[in-house]
Write a protein that holds these residues in place. Structure first.
Motif, PDB file in Angstrom:
ATOM      1  N   ARG A  33       0.828  -1.210   0.000  1.00  0.00           N
ATOM      2  CA  ARG A  33       0.000   0.000   0.000  1.00  0.00           C
ATOM      3  C   ARG A  33       0.859   1.254   0.000  1.00  0.00           C
ATOM      4  O   ARG A  33       0.550   2.225  -0.686  1.00  0.00           O
ATOM      5  CB  ARG A  33      -0.933   0.002   1.204  1.00  0.00           C
ATOM      6  N   ARG A  34       1.916   1.235   0.788  1.00  0.00           N
ATOM      7  CA  ARG A  34       2.800   2.408   0.856  1.00  0.00           C
ATOM      8  C   ARG A  34       3.445   2.713  -0.485  1.00  0.00           C
ATOM      9  O   ARG A  34       3.455   3.852  -0.933  1.00  0.00           O
ATOM     10  CB  ARG A  34       3.916   2.168   1.876  1.00  0.00           C
ATOM     11  N   VAL A  35       4.012   1.687  -1.118  1.00  0.00           N
ATOM     12  CA  VAL A  35       4.706   1.927  -2.386  1.00  0.00           C
ATOM     13  C   VAL A  35       3.709   2.278  -3.485  1.00  0.00           C
ATOM     14  O   VAL A  35       3.988   3.115  -4.345  1.00  0.00           O
ATOM     15  CB  VAL A  35       5.619   0.745  -2.780  1.00  0.00           C
ATOM     16  N   GLN A  36       2.522   1.692  -3.449  1.00  0.00           N
ATOM     17  CA  GLN A  36       1.505   2.022  -4.444  1.00  0.00           C
ATOM     18  C   GLN A  36       1.089   3.486  -4.307  1.00  0.00           C
ATOM     19  O   GLN A  36       0.986   4.208  -5.303  1.00  0.00           O
ATOM     20  CB  GLN A  36       0.300   1.093  -4.286  1.00  0.00           C
ATOM     21  N   GLN A  37       0.888   3.940  -3.097  1.00  0.00           N
ATOM     22  CA  GLN A  37       0.535   5.343  -2.874  1.00  0.00           C
ATOM     23  C   GLN A  37       1.685   6.259  -3.287  1.00  0.00           C
ATOM     24  O   GLN A  37       1.470   7.288  -3.934  1.00  0.00           O
ATOM     25  CB  GLN A  37       0.181   5.584  -1.405  1.00  0.00           C
ATOM     26  N   PHE A  38       2.905   5.882  -2.936  1.00  0.00           N
ATOM     27  CA  PHE A  38       4.071   6.676  -3.312  1.00  0.00           C
ATOM     28  C   PHE A  38       4.166   6.819  -4.826  1.00  0.00           C
ATOM     29  O   PHE A  38       4.389   7.920  -5.351  1.00  0.00           O
ATOM     30  CB  PHE A  38       5.349   6.025  -2.754  1.00  0.00           C
ATOM     31  N   LEU A  39       3.989   5.716  -5.549  1.00  0.00           N
ATOM     32  CA  LEU A  39       4.087   5.761  -7.010  1.00  0.00           C
ATOM     33  C   LEU A  39       2.925   6.526  -7.628  1.00  0.00           C
ATOM     34  O   LEU A  39       3.112   7.265  -8.599  1.00  0.00           O
ATOM     35  CB  LEU A  39       4.181   4.349  -7.580  1.00  0.00           C
ATOM     36  N   ASP A  40       1.726   6.372  -7.083  1.00  0.00           N
ATOM     37  CA  ASP A  40       0.571   7.125  -7.596  1.00  0.00           C
ATOM     38  C   ASP A  40       0.789   8.630  -7.465  1.00  0.00           C
ATOM     39  O   ASP A  40       0.322   9.404  -8.294  1.00  0.00           O
ATOM     40  CB  ASP A  40      -0.710   6.737  -6.853  1.00  0.00           C
TER      41      ASP A  40
END
Length: 138
Positions: A33-40
């Motif tokens: 979730r963290r990396v997905q939010q960071f990339l988004d």
């Protein structure tokens, strides 16, 4: 957080990029979730693998392996998909030039954008724009 206003933010239609949670050897649910939010939030800027790995607290080597198992593609491909999805939304706005869209989407040049789009979406930005404009007229 920006979105449908034409600026970077979560990209709609990302169902193909949903993580496989609890994949053996993959990222934890929290890290995914963290990396997905960071990339988004950051896909339009230049991203280093070390920056993405740091979000999860992993070495770049382990991050690539875990990310690939979790998302079914390497981080670079994931970022390219985010950029292409965003660029395709912007192509519907005929007021922006293709070069401006390329830069707004995080590509280094219009040429790079065209090459990547043709390789992964089987059409050029101009073909995508014409298709979107024709769909609006109908």
């Amino acid at each position: 957080m920006p979105g449908d206003d034409g600026f970077p933010g979560p990209v709609s239609g990302t169902n193909s990029r949903q993580p496989t949670l609890n994949a053996k050897g993959g990222l934890s649910v929290r890290a995914a979730r963290r990396v997905q939010q960071f990339l988004d939030e950051n896909f339009t800027r230049k991203l280093a693998l070390a920056d993405m790995a740091a979000v999860c607290g992993l070495s770049p080597y382990h991050f690539v392996r875990a990310f690939s198992r979790t998302f079914g593609m390497p981080p670079h491909q994931y970022v390219l998909d985010l950029r292409l999805d965003f660029a395709e939304r912007l192509l519907a706005d005929s007021r922006m030039t293709i070069a401006d869209i390329a830069h707004s989407s995080g590509f280094s040049s219009q040429s790079h954008f065209t090459t990547v789009m043709k390789k992964y979406r089987q059409r050029t930005p101009l073909q995508a724009r014409v298709g979107k404009l024709n769909a609006k007229v109908r």
